[in-house]
Design a protein around this motif. Structure first.
Motif, short mmCIF file in Angstrom:
data_model
loop_
_atom_site.label_atom_id
_atom_site.label_comp_id
_atom_site.label_asym_id
_atom_site.label_seq_id
_atom_site.Cartn_x
_atom_site.Cartn_y
_atom_site.Cartn_z
N GLU A 1 27.44 -12.98 -36.36
CA GLU A 1 28.42 -12.55 -35.35
C GLU A 1 29.08 -11.24 -35.76
O GLU A 1 29.33 -10.36 -34.93
CB GLU A 1 29.48 -13.62 -35.12
CG GLU A 1 30.47 -13.24 -34.03
CD GLU A 1 31.49 -14.32 -33.73
OE1 GLU A 1 32.60 -13.97 -33.27
OE2 GLU A 1 31.19 -15.51 -33.94
N LYS B 1 14.83 -13.09 -31.76
CA LYS B 1 16.21 -13.35 -31.36
C LYS B 1 17.08 -12.13 -31.62
O LYS B 1 17.89 -11.74 -30.77
CB LYS B 1 16.78 -14.56 -32.11
CG LYS B 1 18.29 -14.77 -31.88
CD LYS B 1 18.80 -16.00 -32.58
CE LYS B 1 20.33 -16.04 -32.59
NZ LYS B 1 20.92 -15.91 -31.26
N SER C 1 27.88 -10.74 -22.09
CA SER C 1 26.44 -10.88 -22.24
C SER C 1 26.03 -12.25 -22.75
O SER C 1 24.84 -12.52 -22.94
CB SER C 1 25.90 -9.79 -23.18
OG SER C 1 26.52 -9.88 -24.46
N MET D 1 26.66 -8.43 -35.04
CA MET D 1 26.62 -8.11 -33.61
C MET D 1 27.90 -7.42 -33.16
O MET D 1 27.86 -6.52 -32.29
CB MET D 1 26.39 -9.38 -32.79
CG MET D 1 25.02 -10.02 -32.96
SD MET D 1 23.63 -8.88 -32.62
CE MET D 1 24.01 -8.33 -30.96
N ASP E 1 16.29 -9.55 -29.05
CA ASP E 1 16.77 -9.97 -27.73
C ASP E 1 18.29 -9.86 -27.63
O ASP E 1 18.82 -9.44 -26.59
CB ASP E 1 16.34 -11.41 -27.44
CG ASP E 1 16.70 -11.84 -26.02
OD1 ASP E 1 16.23 -11.20 -25.07
OD2 ASP E 1 17.48 -12.82 -25.88
N ASP E 2 18.99 -10.22 -28.70
CA ASP E 2 20.45 -10.12 -28.68
C ASP E 2 20.91 -8.66 -28.60
O ASP E 2 21.86 -8.34 -27.87
CB ASP E 2 21.04 -10.79 -29.92
CG ASP E 2 20.95 -12.31 -29.85
OD1 ASP E 2 20.63 -12.84 -28.77
OD2 ASP E 2 21.18 -12.97 -30.89
N ARG F 1 20.32 -7.56 -24.99
CA ARG F 1 21.35 -8.07 -24.08
C ARG F 1 22.64 -7.29 -24.23
O ARG F 1 23.31 -6.98 -23.23
CB ARG F 1 21.59 -9.56 -24.36
CG ARG F 1 20.43 -10.45 -23.95
CD ARG F 1 20.52 -11.83 -24.56
NE ARG F 1 21.68 -12.58 -24.08
CZ ARG F 1 22.00 -13.79 -24.53
NH1 ARG F 1 21.28 -14.37 -25.49
NH2 ARG F 1 23.04 -14.42 -24.03
N LEU G 1 30.27 -8.56 -25.65
CA LEU G 1 29.55 -9.68 -26.26
C LEU G 1 29.78 -10.95 -25.45
O LEU G 1 28.87 -11.77 -25.27
CB LEU G 1 29.98 -9.88 -27.71
CG LEU G 1 29.55 -8.83 -28.72
CD1 LEU G 1 30.10 -9.17 -30.11
CD2 LEU G 1 28.02 -8.70 -28.78
N LEU H 1 26.72 -13.60 -25.68
CA LEU H 1 26.46 -13.66 -27.12
C LEU H 1 27.59 -14.34 -27.88
O LEU H 1 27.40 -14.79 -29.01
CB LEU H 1 26.20 -12.26 -27.66
CG LEU H 1 24.90 -11.61 -27.13
CD1 LEU H 1 24.80 -10.16 -27.55
CD2 LEU H 1 23.69 -12.40 -27.61
#
Length: 573
Positions: A260, A198, A316, A263, A201-202, A205, A313, A318
């Motif tokens: 979060e 994950k 995408s 990211m 993948d995040d 993205r 974000l 997210l």
């Protein structure tokens, strides 16, 4: 002239790196070595020289050479006709954040801009770096490696200075590819990460969404996300041309808020690949590490990056568009509430960052990160509105990249406004006069309406009466962090750093201040008790109506088809 760096250490627990810089075929009879006075990513004068000790110089025959200091950052070594000169010094590295350097028995973290001296006037020359690597330790860096010579190399000092290095026995490496481009995620520190797929993948993205703005072409072959995980509350990131370094904590991958935040930091720093690292102010192309490099445009290079951090974000998937709206809502309200926005414009705040060592007087500045984030939103929507959604801030960034970055030029003062005008086919002079160079109040709805959004107080919700007191808390003690100019608190005689004790004889703290204020109405008199320099004081003030009531960002239920199409294109719905 050939320049080589060697990095070693004897006792990691001492926090001292041993640095050697060797110059072959030096010019003239003396060579100057200088420690940088600041670092890219933080536009203020630092004091790295305080960590330099035991400076020595040697000639080709290893005999000691005389030297003198010309200023706090510069050493001059007299070597005569010697074909080689070496300097050795120790650097104390005991600050673990993204922008400094750190050494202990668990890792060696180097920011070359802190601890590797350069030769003034020779920053353009290639350099090599030899690193000590204890057995079982690994190295992570964006620098290129020559396995034949067992050394790293950079095209010039600028590349070296912009390439942090981590040496550790315990780092975890994750990687992925986008086409032929390799991405590495290095985690250093205690981690409870379970779902590695994950995380990868995040990140994939996020980088895919950001590169799509720049026509899908990455300007590098490899990129490194270097992430320190710590157990204290911390969040710090520094951008670099082909990497980023972040320190995050308390690290808990099972906590949604931490994830979060991670990211968001990654999205912010990665967007700097283009905005500031390649689309860069002319004054930083190339930078002068010995002094201030003034620009009025940092609101764009840092603040607009903050805008795209959350926007990409959202695009995408997210974060939701409602999370994106909530972030914009907080940013706009924070900017509007700040008394500093009427004191210094975003342009002046950008310029003055170099003179704000140690902070600013209370209520005099709004961070150019926040002001630039708000201005980025307004510019994006206004460009879309004026061009019937044919152009956007994305196009401005592409223009800047092609016009300046790909031509190896910096953006001159006024270059951002010129780019906006060129892309939009419209004149934005008034916008830049009022909101970038000026401090005029903003009618947010005039911009938000383009996307069928509005900014207004919640229906039926009553704002707190206005006192002008801004509180904070540290170590269990509540104090007045700021007094807003020309407010009831200012007129009553309250002051910054007063210790808050009570309001109308009820205990008042940072935590319950708003709850207490909610029991009053505009026009009410209140008695505020404080300690000032160990003296108890009581000040009476008259509350006023809220000057800037908290507003919410709303989607218009009656938005037109054009507004909905613009919103969909903006958010990639």
């Amino acid at each position: 002239m050939k320049i080589d760096y060697q990095v070693n250490w004897q006792f990691a627990n001492s926090h001292y790196f041993d640095i050697t810089v060797t110059v072959e075929n030096p010019e003239n009879d003396a060579t100057r070595f200088r420690i940088p006075a600041w670092r890219p990513g933080r536009y203020t004068i630092e004091n790295f020289t305080r960590n330099v000790v035991h400076f020595k110089a040697f000639g080709a025959d290893t005999k000691t050479l005389p030297f003198r200091k010309l200023d706090k950052d510069t050493w001059e070594v007299n070597h005569g006709k010697s074909g080689k000169v070496s300097i050795q010094y120790q650097y104390y590295a005991n600050e673990l954040d993204a922008g400094n350097s750190y050494l202990d028995d668990s890792e060696a973290y180097l920011n070359p801009i802190n601890l590797m001296m350069y030769i003034p006037g020779k920053e353009h020359l290639p350099v090599t770096v030899q690193l000590q690597k204890p057995e079982g330790w690994s190295i992570a860096t964006a620098l290129n490696f020559n396995p034949v010579k067992n050394e790293y190399f950079a095209a010039d000092y600028h590349e070296l200075a912009d390439s942090p290095i981590l040496i550790s026995p315990s780092m975890e490496l994750l990687s992925f590819n986008v086409g032929e481009t390799r991405f590495e995620i290095v985690l250093q520190g205690k981690s409870n990460l379970r779902d590695r797929e994950k995380l990868v993948d995040d990140f994939r993205r996020m980088v895919n969404e950001q590169v799509s703005i720049f026509e899908g072409v990455f300007p590098f072959d490899k990129y490194l996300f270097m992430i320190h995980l710590v157990d204290r509350r911390f969040g710090h990131g520094v951008e670099h041309k082909n990497s980023t370094s972040m320190v995050m904590g308390p690290a808990d991958f099972q906590n949604g808020r931490f994830y979060e935040s991670l990211m968001s930091f990654a999205a912010h720093e990665f967007f700097h690949v283009w905005n500031v690292e390649r689309i860069t102010p002319a004054v930083l192309s190339p930078p002068d590490y010995s002094r201030e490099n003034y620009s009025t445009q940092m609101w764009f290079f840092e603040g607009v990056t903050s805008y795209y951090e959350k926007l990409t974000l959202c695009r995408s998937g997210l974060i939701s568009k409602y999370a994106f709206y909530n972030n914009l809502e907080r940013s706009i309200n924070g900017f509007t509430f700040s008394s500093g926005r009427k004191v210094a414009s975003p342009a002046m705040t950008s310029w003055d960052s170099w003179g704000r060592v140690g902070g600013n007087p209370p209520g005099t500045v709004v961070s150019f990160y926040r002001s630039g984030e708000v201005l980025g939103l307004l510019l994006d929507l206004e460009i879309r509105g004026r061009t019937e959604n044919k152009k956007s801030l994305d196009d401005v960034l592409r223009y800047l990249y092609k016009e300046y970055a790909l031509k190896d030029k910096g953006v001159p003062e006024g270059g951002i406004e010129k780019a906006v005008n060129t892309v939009s086919g419209s004149n934005f002079r008034q916008f830049f006069t009022d909101y970038v160079a000026g401090t005029k109040d903003i009618d947010y709805n005039a911009f938000l309406k383009h996307a069928g959004l509005s900014f207004s107080p919640a229906q039926g919700e009553q704002s707190l009466p206005f006192s002008g007191i801004i509180t904070s808390s540290s170590g269990g003690v509540s104090n007045i962090r700021n007094i807003i100019s020309n407010s009831p608190a200012m007129k009553a005689g309250l002051a910054t750093d007063d210790l808050l004790v009570a309001i109308d004889n009820q205990r008042a703290t940072h935590e319950n201040f708003n709850k207490l204020m909610a029991t009053y109405q505009p026009g009410d008199k209140i008695l505020v008790s404080v300690f000032r320099r160990n003296q108890l004081m009581q000040k009476e003030l008259v509350l006023e109506k809220a000057r800037y009531p908290y507003r919410l960002l709303w989607q218009d239920e009656n938005a037109t088809e054009a507004q909905l199409k613009l919103r969909a294109a903006w958010l990639k719905e």
